[in-house]
Design an enzyme around this catalytic site. Structure first.
Site, PDB file in Angstrom:
ATOM      1  N   GLY A  11      46.319  65.643 -50.219  1.00  0.00           N
ATOM      2  CA  GLY A  11      47.298  65.831 -49.152  1.00  0.00           C
ATOM      3  C   GLY A  11      46.784  66.744 -48.055  1.00  0.00           C
ATOM      4  O   GLY A  11      46.140  67.751 -48.326  1.00  0.00           O
ATOM      5  N   THR A  12      47.013  66.380 -46.821  1.00  0.00           N
ATOM      6  CA  THR A  12      46.724  67.198 -45.632  1.00  0.00           C
ATOM      7  C   THR A  12      47.732  66.762 -44.578  1.00  0.00           C
ATOM      8  O   THR A  12      48.291  65.677 -44.696  1.00  0.00           O
ATOM      9  CB  THR A  12      45.305  66.931 -45.087  1.00  0.00           C
ATOM     10  OG1 THR A  12      45.196  65.551 -44.808  1.00  0.00           O
ATOM     11  CG2 THR A  12      44.227  67.322 -46.077  1.00  0.00           C
ATOM     12  N   THR A  13      48.036  67.427 -43.566  1.00  0.00           N
ATOM     13  CA  THR A  13      47.613  68.728 -43.086  1.00  0.00           C
ATOM     14  C   THR A  13      48.845  69.617 -43.029  1.00  0.00           C
ATOM     15  O   THR A  13      49.943  69.137 -42.760  1.00  0.00           O
ATOM     16  CB  THR A  13      46.986  68.562 -41.676  1.00  0.00           C
ATOM     17  OG1 THR A  13      45.853  67.714 -41.769  1.00  0.00           O
ATOM     18  CG2 THR A  13      46.622  69.870 -41.039  1.00  0.00           C
ATOM     19  N   LYS A  19      54.957  67.484 -48.735  1.00  0.00           N
ATOM     20  CA  LYS A  19      53.955  68.526 -48.950  1.00  0.00           C
ATOM     21  C   LYS A  19      54.496  69.932 -48.705  1.00  0.00           C
ATOM     22  O   LYS A  19      53.760  70.899 -48.880  1.00  0.00           O
ATOM     23  CB  LYS A  19      52.751  68.300 -48.030  1.00  0.00           C
ATOM     24  CG  LYS A  19      52.141  66.912 -48.112  1.00  0.00           C
ATOM     25  CD  LYS A  19      51.004  66.790 -47.115  1.00  0.00           C
ATOM     26  CE  LYS A  19      50.535  65.353 -47.002  1.00  0.00           C
ATOM     27  NZ  LYS A  19      49.477  65.223 -45.987  1.00  0.00           N
TER      28      LYS A  19
END
EC number: 3.4.25.1
Length: 281
Positions: free
Chosen positions: A53-55, A86
């Site tokens: 997972g990003t950002t 996230k």
């Protein structure tokens, strides 16, 4: 540890014995194998492929802090999930944004939530924001073995410090090293682009509305240059998760609010495609 209620109808003695206010210490003593960092992985060659997972971005403003994240998870060159979450509340006055191995990061966040809740119930008071940041650092450090095999977790922690009456941001590395960031921060593969956007747009007198717009703008700019970062997806109605933490506590913007910010940025970009400042102002 499971409670054996069939034979005696009572909880095991471990649950009734006074001990540390740390839930991690309790697990380490009574059932250490369920802690993420203590799990034995099968022998592998090379880096383990798992969704990442990003950002994540964060920015302070007078009265609080904003923490936000895009919705894309990738596995190599493949989009593993388009609508992953996230950003999570840690407690009433703090939140965690995860970057790195998605499944392990979510599990670590849940354990962190339990850690803070356990402390509050045992001690009858909340940890200071500094203390919460230190507890998270310890949890990341305990995961170093998995990080060396490619299963790294690098979160961004933000919260409202009730003792100092301001928002604060903490970033971490894979070894658990902790740094307090000034004004804004970003982590994940698109962080270099998001940080550049925030550096140009940040002002110390930002309002809450301007701060939420700025983080979505930063995520938009990151998605423009980083394939692992997902921008606002109007067709699928997938928008960044944006949270605000003030003296009133944690609040997550509704989908209507997030979509409104994202749509306004997209519309301004169509009218003024010269850069982030033209799109925001």
């Amino acid at each position: 540890m499971e409670a054996n209620t069939r034979s005696t109808g009572r909880l095991p003695a471990a649950f009734l014995t006074p001990g540390s206010s740390s839930f991690m210490d309790f697990l380490s003593e009574h059932q250490p194998e369920i802690l993420p960092g203590n799990r034995q992985l099968p022998p592998t060659q090379g880096v383990i492929e798992a969704p990442h997972g990003t950002t994540i971005v964060a920015i302070t403003f007078p009265g609080g802090v904003v923490l936000a994240g895009d919705r894309r998870a990738t596995m190599g060159n493949v989009i593993a999930q388009r609508d992953i979450e996230k950003v999570f509340p840690a407690d009433e006055y703090s939140a965690v944004g995860i970057a790195g191995t998605a499944g392990l990061a979510v599990e670590m966040v849940k354990l962190f939530q339990l850690e803070l809740e356990h402390f509050e119930k045992v001690e009858g008071a909340q940890l200071s924001l500094e203390g919460k940041a230190n507890r998270l650092s310890t949890m990341i450090r305990s995961n170093l073995g998995m990080a060396m095999q490619g299963l790294a977790v690098v979160p961004l922690f933000a919260g409202y410090d009730v003792d100092r009456d301001k928002g604060r941001i903490f970033s971490y590395d894979v070894t658990g090293g902790r740094s307090e960031e000034t004004n804004f921060a970003a982590t994940g593969s698109g962080s270099i682009f998001a940080r550049g956007a925030m550096k140009k747009l940040f002002r110390e007198d930002l309002s809450e509305e301007e701060a939420t717009t700025l983080v979505v703008q930063a995520l938009y700019d990151a998605a423009d240059d980083d394939s692992a970062t997902g921008g606002p997806d109007v067709a699928r109605r997938i928008y960044p998760i944006v949270t605000v933490i003030t003296e009133d506590g944690f609040r997550r913007l509704t989908e209507e609010e997030s979509s409104g910010i994202a749509r306004s940025i997209l519309e301004r970009r169509l009218e003024q495609p010269d850069g982030p400042r033209a799109a925001l102002l």
